[in-house]
Design an enzyme around this catalytic site. Structure first.
Site, PDB file in Angstrom:
ATOM      1  N   CYS A  76       4.349 -20.314  -8.974  1.00 44.43           N
ATOM      2  CA  CYS A  76       5.595 -19.558  -9.127  1.00 44.43           C
ATOM      3  C   CYS A  76       6.789 -20.388  -8.646  1.00 44.43           C
ATOM      4  CB  CYS A  76       5.504 -18.254  -8.329  1.00 44.43           C
ATOM      5  SG  CYS A  76       5.324 -18.506  -6.549  1.00 44.43           S
TER       6      CYS A  76
ATOM      7  N   CYS B  56       6.645 -21.335  -5.035  1.00 48.66           N
ATOM      8  CA  CYS B  56       5.661 -22.395  -4.793  1.00 48.66           C
ATOM      9  C   CYS B  56       6.251 -23.764  -5.140  1.00 48.66           C
ATOM     10  CB  CYS B  56       4.401 -22.155  -5.620  1.00 48.66           C
ATOM     11  SG  CYS B  56       3.600 -20.587  -5.270  1.00 48.66           S
TER      12      CYS B  56
END
Length: 78
Positions: free
Chosen positions: A11, A14
């Site tokens: 994501c 991340c």
């Protein structure tokens, strides 16, 4: 050499954690390998239930947030 892992499915948070970690390591001139771990089972093996997470030398240091470059530098320098 430090072993650093960014745990998460890929994501935006991340990706930001990975980028902040890379910047922090570069600014500290730390010799390290930064690995992205997106396999859910491997993430759970660390006991992590929220992502992103930062693992340094096998120890989970941060879970569920994206720290600043300065915060990561403090973790990596210790």
């Amino acid at each position: 050499m430090k072993e650093i892992k960014v745990l998460g499915p890929g994501c935006m948070k991340c990706v930001q954690l990975y980028n902040n970690t890379k910047t922090a390591a570069d600014e500290l001139n730390i010799e390290c390998e930064i690995e992205k771990v997106s396999d859910i089972q491997k993430i759970m093996d660390y006991g992590v239930m929220m992502t992103p997470a930062l693992v340094v030398d096998g120890d989970v240091k941060i879970v569920g947030k994206v720290p600043s470059v300065e915060e990561i530098k403090k973790i990596l320098a210790s």
